[in-house]
Design a protein around this motif. Structure first.
Motif, short mmCIF file in Angstrom:
data_model
loop_
_atom_site.label_atom_id
_atom_site.label_comp_id
_atom_site.label_asym_id
_atom_site.label_seq_id
_atom_site.Cartn_x
_atom_site.Cartn_y
_atom_site.Cartn_z
N LYS A 66 0.71 -1.12 0.15
CA LYS A 66 -0.03 0.10 0.06
C LYS A 66 0.68 1.26 -0.04
O LYS A 66 0.43 2.20 -0.68
CB LYS A 66 -0.76 0.08 1.05
CG LYS A 66 -2.29 -1.02 1.11
CD LYS A 66 -2.98 -0.86 2.43
CE LYS A 66 -4.14 -1.89 2.24
NZ LYS A 66 -4.99 -2.17 3.51
N GLU A 67 2.08 1.20 0.75
CA GLU A 67 2.87 2.31 0.62
C GLU A 67 4.16 2.19 -0.21
O GLU A 67 5.22 3.08 0.06
CB GLU A 67 3.24 2.66 2.31
CG GLU A 67 1.98 3.07 3.11
CD GLU A 67 2.51 3.25 4.48
OE1 GLU A 67 3.59 3.55 4.82
OE2 GLU A 67 1.61 3.03 5.53
N SER A 68 4.05 1.16 -0.90
CA SER A 68 5.20 0.82 -1.99
C SER A 68 6.61 0.88 -1.25
O SER A 68 7.49 1.76 -1.61
CB SER A 68 4.92 1.93 -3.04
OG SER A 68 3.74 1.60 -3.62
N TYR A 69 6.82 0.19 -0.39
CA TYR A 69 8.18 -0.27 0.00
C TYR A 69 8.39 -1.26 0.66
O TYR A 69 7.46 -1.91 1.15
CB TYR A 69 8.52 1.15 1.28
CG TYR A 69 7.71 0.92 2.61
CD1 TYR A 69 6.62 1.58 2.85
CD2 TYR A 69 8.54 0.07 3.56
CE1 TYR A 69 6.18 1.16 4.11
CE2 TYR A 69 8.04 0.02 4.86
CZ TYR A 69 6.73 0.51 4.98
OH TYR A 69 6.23 0.10 6.33
N SER A 70 9.71 -1.84 0.74
CA SER A 70 10.22 -2.96 1.52
C SER A 70 11.25 -2.77 2.52
O SER A 70 12.08 -1.90 2.01
CB SER A 70 10.51 -4.00 0.47
OG SER A 70 10.83 -5.24 1.08
N THR A 71 11.55 -3.44 3.42
CA THR A 71 12.72 -3.21 4.13
C THR A 71 13.16 -4.36 4.53
O THR A 71 12.59 -5.63 4.55
CB THR A 71 12.20 -2.74 5.63
OG1 THR A 71 11.21 -3.33 6.21
CG2 THR A 71 11.70 -1.30 5.43
N LEU A 72 14.57 -4.40 4.78
CA LEU A 72 15.48 -5.83 5.23
C LEU A 72 15.94 -5.45 6.56
O LEU A 72 16.82 -4.35 6.47
CB LEU A 72 16.47 -6.14 4.29
CG LEU A 72 17.18 -7.39 4.52
CD1 LEU A 72 16.37 -8.48 4.72
CD2 LEU A 72 18.43 -7.64 3.46
N HIS A 73 15.77 -6.28 7.51
CA HIS A 73 16.47 -5.85 8.99
C HIS A 73 17.51 -6.94 9.11
O HIS A 73 17.07 -8.15 9.07
CB HIS A 73 15.38 -6.03 9.98
CG HIS A 73 14.40 -4.91 9.96
ND1 HIS A 73 14.58 -3.43 10.72
CD2 HIS A 73 13.40 -4.40 9.23
CE1 HIS A 73 13.75 -2.70 10.42
NE2 HIS A 73 12.94 -3.35 9.61
N ILE A 74 18.77 -6.53 9.51
CA ILE A 74 19.73 -7.43 9.78
C ILE A 74 20.16 -7.35 11.24
O ILE A 74 20.12 -6.26 11.89
CB ILE A 74 20.83 -7.26 8.97
CG1 ILE A 74 20.81 -7.10 7.51
CG2 ILE A 74 22.05 -8.31 9.39
CD1 ILE A 74 21.75 -6.82 6.71
#
Lengths: 111, 112
Positions: A66-74
């Motif tokens: 919906k907000e057009s983003y993705s995150t990757l947490h390490i």
């Protein structure tokens, strides 16, 4: 402009710390992939996401369509996490699964 | 499981030369792709194929030809090598044209 924007472009952290990488999409996408390219150049699959969250060991990724983003947490970064992280999205109107890649986040660990 | 192999690993050619890169996969995947990665940058799609004998142009197809001779193999030809196209060429495959893609180890092209 870039349809898939990754941030930051580079990140240097101490071992054991946590970090977050982000990917913003200028138009809606249905799936996202995250890869790690190791120093030898091999692309390793990390996550294949529809909207939602997946976790694998110390890695966790979220795709918010919906907000057009993705995150990757390490979490608890280790030396073997070093390399360049790429996100890629299948953008509409291109047909089939034509992945559009971001320019990558170069991730390095300070021992 | 399966594997994608690319040959050769390193390819050195002369300017103007026609050069062919090969890719094989034993996943029994229907769709195969060729990407180009310039130093320090992301990947850009050159050609893809959704089934044997199919070919679809990507964003960077000018100066390249491709051939899907059989389901397991997809080759890429640089029709006339230029110095500004020294890069790593990555092959990928997916079970169908809407699924997760898996990548080979790459071919590094140098043009003298």
């Amino acid at each position: 402009g870039d349809q898939v924007k990754q941030s930051p472009s580079a990140l240097s952290l101490q071992e054991g710390t946590n970090s977050a990488l982000r990917c913003n999409f200028s138009i809606a996408t249905t799936t996202v992939q995250w890869f790690l390219q190791n120093p030898r150049g091999s692309l390793m699959n990390l996550f294949y996401l529809v909207p939602g969250t997946k976790e694998n060991g110390r890695l966790k990724s979220t795709f918010n369509s919906k907000e057009s983003y993705s995150t990757l947490h390490i979490r608890d970064a280790q030396l073997e996490d070093s390399g360049t992280y790429f996100c890629a999205a299948d953008l509409p109107g291109t047909g089939s699964n034509r992945l559009t890649f971001g320019k990558g986040t170069k991730f390095s660990l300070i021992p | 499981g399966g594997i994608i192999t690319q040959t050769p690993k390193f390819l050195i050619g002369q300017e103007g030369q026609k050069l062919t890169l090969k890719c094989q996969q034993n996943f029994n995947h229907d769709t195969m792709y060729w990407y180009r990665q310039d130093s320090g940058k992301g990947l850009r799609l050159i050609y893809y194929s959704i089934t044997e004998n199919d070919l679809q142009k990507g964003d960077l197809s000018e100066g390249y030809d491709a051939s899907r001779e059989k389901k397991s193999s997809f080759s890429l030809t640089v029709t006339s090598a230029q110095k500004n196209e020294m890069a790593v060429f990555l092959c990928a495959s997916s079970i169908n044209n809407y699924a997760e893609q898996f990548f080979g180890p790459g071919t590094r092209l140098t043009v003298l």
